[in-house]
Design an enzyme around this catalytic site. Structure first.
Site, PDB file in Angstrom:
ATOM      1  N   ALA A   7       0.833  -1.212   0.000  1.00  0.00           N
ATOM      2  CA  ALA A   7       0.000   0.000   0.000  1.00  0.00           C
ATOM      3  C   ALA A   7       0.864   1.256   0.000  1.00  0.00           C
ATOM      4  CB  ALA A   7      -0.922  -0.018   1.216  1.00  0.00           C
ATOM      5  N   VAL A   8       1.951   1.236   0.763  1.00  0.00           N
ATOM      6  CA  VAL A   8       2.842   2.416   0.810  1.00  0.00           C
ATOM      7  C   VAL A   8       3.439   2.654  -0.581  1.00  0.00           C
ATOM      8  CG1 VAL A   8       5.053   3.268   1.712  1.00  0.00           C
ATOM      9  CG2 VAL A   8       3.405   2.201   3.268  1.00  0.00           C
ATOM     10  N   ARG A  57      16.450  -6.863  14.586  1.00  0.00           N
ATOM     11  CA  ARG A  57      16.548  -5.984  15.758  1.00  0.00           C
ATOM     12  C   ARG A  57      17.962  -5.413  15.732  1.00  0.00           C
ATOM     13  NH1 ARG A  57      12.965 -10.085  19.205  1.00  0.00           N
ATOM     14  NH2 ARG A  57      10.984  -9.202  18.566  1.00  0.00           N
ATOM     15  N   GLY A  87       6.680  -2.051  16.124  1.00  0.00           N
ATOM     16  CA  GLY A  87       6.048  -1.879  17.424  1.00  0.00           C
ATOM     17  C   GLY A  87       6.801  -0.858  18.255  1.00  0.00           C
ATOM     18  N   ILE A 112       1.806  -8.400  16.839  1.00  0.00           N
ATOM     19  CA  ILE A 112       0.722  -9.295  17.285  1.00  0.00           C
ATOM     20  C   ILE A 112       0.347  -9.002  18.736  1.00  0.00           C
ATOM     21  CG2 ILE A 112       1.349 -11.142  15.676  1.00  0.00           C
ATOM     22  CD1 ILE A 112       2.501 -12.658  18.155  1.00  0.00           C
ATOM     23  N   ASP A 113       1.206  -8.258  19.443  1.00  0.00           N
ATOM     24  CA  ASP A 113       0.903  -7.956  20.851  1.00  0.00           C
ATOM     25  C   ASP A 113      -0.218  -6.923  20.978  1.00  0.00           C
ATOM     26  OD1 ASP A 113       3.115  -9.556  21.194  1.00  0.00           O
ATOM     27  OD2 ASP A 113       4.485  -7.900  21.628  1.00  0.00           O
ATOM     28  N   LYS A 197     -19.715 -29.196  38.228  1.00  0.00           N
ATOM     29  CA  LYS A 197     -20.720 -29.085  37.151  1.00  0.00           C
ATOM     30  C   LYS A 197     -20.508 -30.164  36.090  1.00  0.00           C
ATOM     31  CE  LYS A 197     -20.005 -24.558  36.727  1.00  0.00           C
ATOM     32  NZ  LYS A 197     -19.981 -23.266  36.085  1.00  0.00           N
TER      33      LYS A 197
HETATM   34  O1  F6P Z   1       6.518  -8.603  20.177  1.00  0.00           O
HETATM   35  C1  F6P Z   1       6.098  -9.655  19.384  1.00  0.00           C
HETATM   36  C2  F6P Z   1       6.509 -10.983  19.950  1.00  0.00           C
HETATM   37  O2  F6P Z   1       6.017 -12.006  19.109  1.00  0.00           O
HETATM   38  C3  F6P Z   1       6.081 -11.238  21.386  1.00  0.00           C
HETATM   39  O3  F6P Z   1       4.726 -11.597  21.504  1.00  0.00           O
HETATM   40  C4  F6P Z   1       7.049 -12.320  21.795  1.00  0.00           C
HETATM   41  O4  F6P Z   1       7.259 -12.322  23.188  1.00  0.00           O
HETATM   42  C5  F6P Z   1       8.297 -11.916  21.067  1.00  0.00           C
HETATM   43  O5  F6P Z   1       7.908 -11.101  19.975  1.00  0.00           O
HETATM   44  C6  F6P Z   1       9.101 -13.083  20.563  1.00  0.00           C
HETATM   45  O6  F6P Z   1      10.294 -12.592  20.082  1.00  0.00           O
HETATM   46  P1  F6P Z   1      11.413 -13.509  19.396  1.00  0.00           P
HETATM   47  O7  F6P Z   1      10.900 -13.878  18.046  1.00  0.00           O
HETATM   48  O8  F6P Z   1      12.606 -12.636  19.351  1.00  0.00           O
HETATM   49  O9  F6P Z   1      11.547 -14.708  20.268  1.00  0.00           O
END
Ligand code: F6P
Length: 308
Positions: A7-8, A57, A87, A112-113, A197
């Site tokens: 889209a970008v 990262r 994020g 996803i968080d 139950k």
């Molecule tokens: O921030 C997204 C996430 O998927 C978290 O839910 C999870 O704790 C983390 O990244 C996992 O990171 P990695 O892939 O570095 O183990």
């Protein structure tokens, strides 16, 4: 993320801009890993999980020298606006960069968080909910056939959004999330009631960030008190971060991608594109990363009602 990238690229071309992709995020910015992106370069990716530009990262971007190198490369490449998908870490980096340098940044929430303040949804979240839901459906078959109690651990880092929504969608008997204190006595009581139950099986979703520890720890504590339940643990792990995105995710990502380009054209910077009640909004990075996003407690209460 691919839907957002597509889209970008297309929104930029629609507005007579040239687009360059940066491989591996900030790491690629520092290494000068730039690739020109034309409309056809983003064909056939909307249905693919992950990101064709790859992700990383970057420790180097946390240093002044690293950011200076990134800036020099961007200038050399003639880049005068950046759309960053990510994020909290991505926007924190972007915010620091903006304090030092003059290239505007606009963000698209992709995690996803779903823990970024100022947006109801971040891309990837809906797909992850559906993945967890499908896993719970499958686990349910064994749980009910063998009278078992499952503790299913889901991702989310320090947040319980993914756990909460997927537990409702998957018809779980309970959910343990960091936003609500976990009292194991209450869980015991709950399981006892369920047993009375004549409930012979169950699924408790455990957010990885729950203060009582992960699913294995909790299961161990519960196991010794409930001999009638055959306790099992499943940790869903990285299957939650992949797979073909849902229609919902593709639409949100497409809308955010186009809006991010528009924000740059409007001269905006240091903002994250979000959605609030289905409307697109521009949220300052400062707010998105620093303010705390709360869970919807109505959803939490709903689970109790649904498990009467
Ligand atoms: O921030 C997204 C996430 O998927 C978290 O839910 C999870 O704790 C983390 O990244 C996992 O990171 P990695 O892939 O570095 O183990």
């Amino acid at each position: 993320m691919n839907a957002a990238l597509r889209a970008v690229v297309r929104a930029a071309i629609f507005n007579q801009l040239e687009v360059v992709g940066i491989k591996r995020g900030y790491a690629g910015m520092i290494e000068g890993a730039f690739v020109p992106l034309r409309s056809r370069d983003v064909s056939n990716i909307i249905q693919r999980g992950g990101t064709v530009l790859k992700s990383a990262r970057s420790k180097a971007f946390m240093t002044k020298e690293g950011r200076q190198q990134a800036y020099d490369n961007l200038k050399k490449e003639g880049i005068d606006g950046i759309v960053a998908i990510g994020g909290n870490g991505t926007f924190t980096g972007a915010n620091i960069f903006q304090n030092e340098f003059d290239i505007p940044f606009v963000g698209i929430p992709g995690t996803i968080d779903n823990d970024l303040f100022g947006t109801d949804y971040s891309i990837g979240y809906d797909t992850a909910i559906n993945t967890v839901m499908q896993a719970l459906d499958k686990i349910r078959d064994t749980a009910s056939a063998h009278n078992r109690l499952f503790f299913v651990e889901v991702m989310g880092r320090a947040a319980g959004f993914l756990a909460l929504r997927s537990s409702i969608a998957g018809g779980a008997e309970g959910v343990l999330i960091p936003e609500v204190p976990t009292h194991l006595e209450e869980l015991h009581l709950y399981l006892e009631n369920g047993f009375k139950k004549k409930k012979s099986s169950g699924i408790i979703v455990v957010a990885e960030g729950d203060e009582e520890g992960g699913a294995y720890k909790i299961a161990k504590k519960v196991r010794k008190d409930f001999e009638d339940y055959d306790v099992r643990v499943t940790v869903l792990g990285h299957i939650q971060r992949g797979g073909s995105p849902t229609a919902f995710d593709r639409v949100v990502a497409s809308r955010m991608g186009v809006e991010a380009v528009q924000a740059l054209l409007d001269g905006h910077s240091r903002v994250m594109i979000g959605t609030q009640c289905s409307n697109l909004v521009r949220v300052p990075f400062e707010k998105a990363i620093k303010e705390h996003k709360n869970i919807n407690h109505q959803l939490y209460d709903l689970l109790t009602v649904l498990n009467v």
